[in-house]
Write a protein that holds these residues in place. Structure first.
Motif, mmCIF file in Angstrom:
data_model
loop_
_atom_site.group_PDB
_atom_site.id
_atom_site.type_symbol
_atom_site.label_atom_id
_atom_site.label_comp_id
_atom_site.label_asym_id
_atom_site.label_seq_id
_atom_site.Cartn_x
_atom_site.Cartn_y
_atom_site.Cartn_z
ATOM 1 N N ILE A 251 0.712 -0.976 0.064
ATOM 2 C CA ILE A 251 0.069 -0.120 -0.413
ATOM 3 C C ILE A 251 1.278 1.526 0.326
ATOM 4 C CG2 ILE A 251 -0.398 0.217 2.763
ATOM 5 C CD1 ILE A 251 -3.312 1.385 1.828
ATOM 6 N N ALA A 252 1.999 1.061 0.341
ATOM 7 C CA ALA A 252 2.492 2.325 0.291
ATOM 8 C C ALA A 252 3.883 2.182 -1.012
ATOM 9 C CB ALA A 252 3.781 2.198 2.145
ATOM 10 N N LEU A 253 3.699 1.563 -1.635
ATOM 11 C CA LEU A 253 4.497 2.101 -3.265
ATOM 12 C C LEU A 253 4.552 3.276 -3.664
ATOM 13 C CD1 LEU A 253 5.861 0.544 -5.243
ATOM 14 C CD2 LEU A 253 3.787 0.912 -6.232
ATOM 15 N N ALA A 254 3.540 4.358 -3.532
ATOM 16 C CA ALA A 254 3.094 5.595 -4.233
ATOM 17 C C ALA A 254 3.684 6.150 -3.586
ATOM 18 C CB ALA A 254 1.657 5.690 -3.980
ATOM 19 N N GLU A 255 4.264 6.647 -2.222
ATOM 20 C CA GLU A 255 4.618 7.224 -1.168
ATOM 21 C C GLU A 255 6.302 7.372 -1.866
ATOM 22 O OE1 GLU A 255 4.821 8.653 3.852
ATOM 23 O OE2 GLU A 255 3.737 6.660 2.525
ATOM 24 N N ARG A 256 6.430 5.833 -1.722
ATOM 25 C CA ARG A 256 7.609 5.344 -1.601
ATOM 26 C C ARG A 256 8.482 5.314 -3.334
ATOM 27 N NH1 ARG A 256 7.196 0.537 -0.767
ATOM 28 N NH2 ARG A 256 7.542 -0.195 -2.310
ATOM 29 N N ALA B 174 -11.766 0.527 -4.068
ATOM 30 C CA ALA B 174 -10.475 0.894 -4.404
ATOM 31 C C ALA B 174 -10.296 2.563 -4.118
ATOM 32 C CB ALA B 174 -10.444 -0.277 -5.787
ATOM 33 N N GLY B 175 -10.731 3.272 -4.338
ATOM 34 C CA GLY B 175 -10.814 4.414 -4.781
ATOM 35 C C GLY B 175 -10.953 5.280 -2.731
ATOM 36 N N ALA B 176 -11.462 4.602 -1.912
ATOM 37 C CA ALA B 176 -11.885 5.003 -0.805
ATOM 38 C C ALA B 176 -10.394 4.613 -0.261
ATOM 39 C CB ALA B 176 -13.396 4.412 0.233
ATOM 40 N N ALA B 177 -9.935 3.150 -0.311
ATOM 41 C CA ALA B 177 -8.871 2.504 -0.088
ATOM 42 C C ALA B 177 -8.190 3.490 0.256
ATOM 43 C CB ALA B 177 -8.410 1.141 0.137
ATOM 44 N N ILE B 178 -7.866 4.216 -1.274
ATOM 45 C CA ILE B 178 -5.993 4.289 -2.155
ATOM 46 C C ILE B 178 -6.638 6.174 -1.069
ATOM 47 C CG2 ILE B 178 -5.441 6.460 -3.632
ATOM 48 C CD1 ILE B 178 -6.457 4.239 -5.646
ATOM 49 N N LEU B 179 -7.704 6.782 -1.542
ATOM 50 C CA LEU B 179 -7.515 7.965 -0.163
ATOM 51 C C LEU B 179 -7.716 7.499 1.422
ATOM 52 C CD1 LEU B 179 -10.562 9.940 -1.343
ATOM 53 C CD2 LEU B 179 -7.727 10.017 -2.690
ATOM 54 N N LEU B 180 -7.485 6.501 1.617
ATOM 55 C CA LEU B 180 -7.752 6.604 3.898
ATOM 56 C C LEU B 180 -6.594 5.097 4.439
ATOM 57 C CD1 LEU B 180 -11.654 5.794 3.885
ATOM 58 C CD2 LEU B 180 -10.393 7.300 5.087
ATOM 59 N N CYS B 181 -5.759 4.981 3.065
ATOM 60 C CA CYS B 181 -5.059 4.173 4.170
ATOM 61 C C CYS B 181 -3.840 4.457 3.092
ATOM 62 C CB CYS B 181 -5.370 2.403 3.016
ATOM 63 S SG CYS B 181 -7.406 1.595 3.888
ATOM 64 N N GLN B 182 -3.465 5.295 2.128
ATOM 65 C CA GLN B 182 -1.979 5.608 1.773
ATOM 66 C C GLN B 182 -1.934 6.798 1.895
ATOM 67 O OE1 GLN B 182 -0.901 6.333 -1.725
ATOM 68 N NE2 GLN B 182 -2.503 7.092 -1.680
ATOM 69 N N LYS B 183 -0.213 7.146 2.217
ATOM 70 C CA LYS B 183 -0.593 9.148 2.064
ATOM 71 C C LYS B 183 -0.394 9.834 1.026
ATOM 72 C CE LYS B 183 1.772 7.765 6.565
ATOM 73 N NZ LYS B 183 3.105 7.848 8.208
ATOM 74 N N GLN B 184 0.129 9.228 -0.474
ATOM 75 C CA GLN B 184 0.230 9.831 -1.909
ATOM 76 C C GLN B 184 -1.168 10.322 -1.979
ATOM 77 O OE1 GLN B 184 2.703 10.240 -2.440
ATOM 78 N NE2 GLN B 184 3.396 11.023 -4.262
ATOM 79 N N PRO B 185 -1.450 11.949 -2.381
ATOM 80 C CA PRO B 185 -2.408 12.581 -2.710
ATOM 81 C C PRO B 185 -2.850 11.695 -3.938
ATOM 82 C CG PRO B 185 -0.040 13.746 -3.173
ATOM 83 C CD PRO B 185 0.034 12.961 -2.464
ATOM 84 N N GLY B 186 -4.181 11.991 -4.750
ATOM 85 C CA GLY B 186 -4.860 10.539 -6.219
ATOM 86 C C GLY B 186 -5.301 12.070 -6.879
#
Length: 312
Positions: A115-120, A142-154
């Motif tokens: 889940i941290a791939l984008a931020e890393r 999936a969209g909610a999980a991307i915003l709720l569970c990882q830090k990179q803006p979307g």
């Protein structure tokens, strides 16, 4: 137009407006219910919709016939009945995603994978991420999980809705968690490209038929399908990491599972059409794991090669 015709048109529009507002009001009330109760409601409602929604039922059966020609008709019908129940559950679940507190939603999502791939990759390599999200019924999760569970803006593209209230609610529902921007599909792509260049991950839906603009006919379960070349071209142009994100509705209202898969190996290449074929084959493999949760009621094969008859 005569006065009586204008009056009739006004009455029709008023009834339509009232129906939309009533439906949204009922959907809002449903967000208070526990997910298992919504799942039970979806089973009965989905069975009813399978009977009543004739045009969508015929599209779904045709898609299954094209994609699984060796499957007996009775099995295709049973699969589509399951699909209608999952699809109905996803629509009822949207009430929770739109209005329930973030803590409740986050507690219902099981996250798997990197889940941290984008931020890393943005921090270490200065590369943005493309989240590839095929059209399973849990797409909004999936969209909610991307915003709720990882830090990179979307960032994402959305289809403007014809009704202003519905359009506003869809935008609010998709923007209520985390840091995100959404761009109307019909607008210029330049604002989206600028957002990606400053590090926003792009929530991309690669598997719908939008005609032949920036698309090619690429096999999907062996059937030529107008498929967007943009995932390959955009990720190559912007040097993006491409990470599939697959959402699954769990049975019995037990919540949702969202899997952040490893980046696609060797993607993209200079050959956009070969990349698109590889992407379709990847999506086929995911569909075979949970076929009833793929969006079969979309006219995936609506656009045909020149001279070929329509399939619906």
């Amino acid at each position: 137009m005569s006065a009586s015709a204008r009056l009739g048109l006004w009455a029709q529009e008023t009834a339509k407006e009232g129906g939309i507002r009533l439906g949204l009001g009922l959907l809002w009330l449903l967000h208070w219910l526990p997910l298992p109760l919504l799942a039970a409601l979806a089973r009965g409602t989905g069975a009813l919709l399978y009977r009543l929604a004739g045009p969508r039922r015929r599209v779904g059966l045709r898609n299954l016939e094209l994609c699984f020609p060796a499957m007996p008709l009775a099995e295709r019908q049973a699969l589509l009945k399951q699909h209608f129940q999952w699809l109905t559950q996803s629509l009822l679940d949207r009430a929770v995603l739109w209005w329930a507190p973030a803590a409740r939603i986050q507690g219902l999502i099981q996250v798997e994978g990197d889940i941290a791939l984008a931020e890393r990759v943005w921090r270490e390599e200065g590369r943005a991420t493309m989240w590839l999200c095929p059209h399973f019924v849990g797409l909004d999760v999936a969209g909610a999980a991307i915003l709720l569970c990882q830090k990179q803006p979307g960032a994402s593209i959305y289809q403007t809705q014809s009704h202003p209230l519905l359009d506003r609610l869809m935008k609010q529902g998709r923007l209520r968690f985390g840091d995100a921007e959404i761009f109307p599909r019909q607008d210029s792509i330049k604002p989206l490209l600028r957002a990606i260049k400053v590090g926003r991950g792009f929530f991309n839906l690669p598997d719908m038929d939008f005609g032949m603009q920036d698309a090619a006919f690429v096999p999907f379960f062996g059937v030529p399908a107008a498929t967007l070349l943009a995932p390959s071209r955009m990720s190559r142009m912007l040097n993006m990491v491409v990470q599939p994100v697959i959402a699954e509705l769990l049975p019995g209202g037990r919540g949702w599972k969202v899997n952040f898969l490893p980046p696609l190996a060797g993607f993209p290449t200079p050959d956009a059409e070969a990349d698109t074929l590889a992407l379709n084959r990847f999506i086929e493999g995911e569909i075979l794991k949970k076929p009833a949760q793929y969006l079969w009621v979309h006219k995936r094969f609506k656009t045909r090669p020149p001279g070929e008859a329509g399939l619906y």
